[in-house]
Design a protein around this motif. Structure first.
Motif, short mmCIF file in Angstrom:
data_model
loop_
_atom_site.label_atom_id
_atom_site.label_comp_id
_atom_site.label_asym_id
_atom_site.label_seq_id
_atom_site.Cartn_x
_atom_site.Cartn_y
_atom_site.Cartn_z
N ALA A 61 0.86 -1.19 0.00
CA ALA A 61 0.00 0.00 0.00
C ALA A 61 0.89 1.24 0.00
CB ALA A 61 -0.90 0.00 1.23
N PRO A 62 0.41 2.34 -0.58
CA PRO A 62 1.20 3.58 -0.51
C PRO A 62 1.45 3.96 0.95
CG PRO A 62 -0.77 3.88 -1.86
CD PRO A 62 -0.85 2.52 -1.25
N GLU A 63 2.52 4.71 1.19
CA GLU A 63 2.92 5.05 2.55
C GLU A 63 1.81 5.77 3.32
OE1 GLU A 63 6.50 7.33 4.94
OE2 GLU A 63 6.46 7.40 2.76
N PHE A 64 1.05 6.64 2.64
CA PHE A 64 0.03 7.42 3.34
C PHE A 64 -1.16 6.57 3.80
CE2 PHE A 64 -1.15 7.91 -1.14
CZ PHE A 64 -2.52 7.65 -1.11
N ILE A 65 -1.33 5.37 3.25
CA ILE A 65 -2.37 4.47 3.74
C ILE A 65 -1.75 3.63 4.85
CG2 ILE A 65 -3.95 2.58 3.20
CD1 ILE A 65 -4.25 3.72 0.42
N LYS A 66 -2.12 3.98 6.10
CA LYS A 66 -1.53 3.33 7.26
C LYS A 66 -1.92 1.86 7.33
CE LYS A 66 0.62 4.90 10.03
NZ LYS A 66 2.08 4.95 10.09
N GLY A 67 -3.13 1.54 6.86
CA GLY A 67 -3.63 0.18 6.93
C GLY A 67 -5.14 0.21 7.03
N VAL A 68 -5.70 -0.81 7.68
CA VAL A 68 -7.15 -0.90 7.83
C VAL A 68 -7.51 -1.23 9.27
CG1 VAL A 68 -7.57 -1.57 5.42
CG2 VAL A 68 -7.17 -3.33 7.13
N LYS B 79 0.14 12.18 3.83
CA LYS B 79 -0.52 12.59 2.59
C LYS B 79 -0.12 14.01 2.19
CE LYS B 79 -3.64 12.31 -0.69
NZ LYS B 79 -2.91 12.27 -1.92
N PHE B 80 -0.08 14.91 3.17
CA PHE B 80 0.27 16.31 2.92
C PHE B 80 1.77 16.58 3.04
CE2 PHE B 80 -4.17 18.03 4.23
CZ PHE B 80 -4.67 17.71 2.99
N ASN B 81 2.56 15.52 3.25
CA ASN B 81 4.01 15.66 3.34
C ASN B 81 4.42 16.64 4.44
OD1 ASN B 81 6.52 14.85 2.59
ND2 ASN B 81 6.65 16.15 0.78
#
Length: 168
Positions: free
Chosen positions: A55-62, A78-80
């Motif tokens: 998953a992309p880094e900004f998606i922490k998980g579920v 997400k906003f760096n």
């Protein structure tokens, strides 16, 4: 039939209700942001998420929210805005975006703010250096400035497609 003045007054009141908008104010670092209150389903304390491979880094998980698998997006990433830190003030705002449930991790939530159209200024044009499509504008209240986020545009269709594939 005679039209009563009260029916005109209620129509005018409806116009005023449409004009004012409510936003949930939250912080990321030193900045204050706002998301339309009608998108907010609930606010929860931050809890450990189940990480998803690739998953992309900004998606922490579920997380499992009462039987619904909810993807969690870290807004600092997400906003760096630097490395996120999680403490007792860190919260997850559960949003309903286009019929999908998504959580966003923010540093803290402060309050619900009602803004009139006069208090919402358009987002400044930044040229090609910065994409401001996901901003509704800037809300101003006394000395406070709220960066108003259009969460539907921020969670663009490409990202939402990615989130769908993770939670399916």
């Amino acid at each position: 039939m005679i039209q009563t003045p009260t029916s005109n007054a209620s129509a005018a009141g409806d116009q005023a209700d449409i004009a004012a908008q409510e936003f949930l104010a939250f912080t990321l670092g030193k900045e204050e942001y706002g998301v339309h209150i009608l998108k907010v389903q609930e606010i929860r304390g931050y809890e450990t998420v189940t990480r998803i491979a690739n998953a992309p880094e900004f998606i922490k998980g579920v997380v499992n929210l009462r039987g619904i698998i909810v993807p969690i997006v870290d807004m600092r990433i997400k906003f760096n805005l630097g490395t996120p830190t999680y403490d007792q003030f860190t919260v997850v705002i559960i949003l309903n975006i286009g019929g999908r449930v998504v959580g966003i991790v923010v540093d803290s939530v402060s309050d619900v703010i009602t803004l009139s159209p006069e208090q919402i200024k358009p987002a400044p044009e930044m040229g090609t250096a910065l994409n401001t499509d996901h901003l509704i504008g800037l809300g101003t209240i006394d000395q406070r400035m709220l960066i108003l986020v259009d969460i539907d545009k921020l969670m663009s269709s490409a990202e939402m497609g990615l989130i769908d594939s993770i939670s399916a």
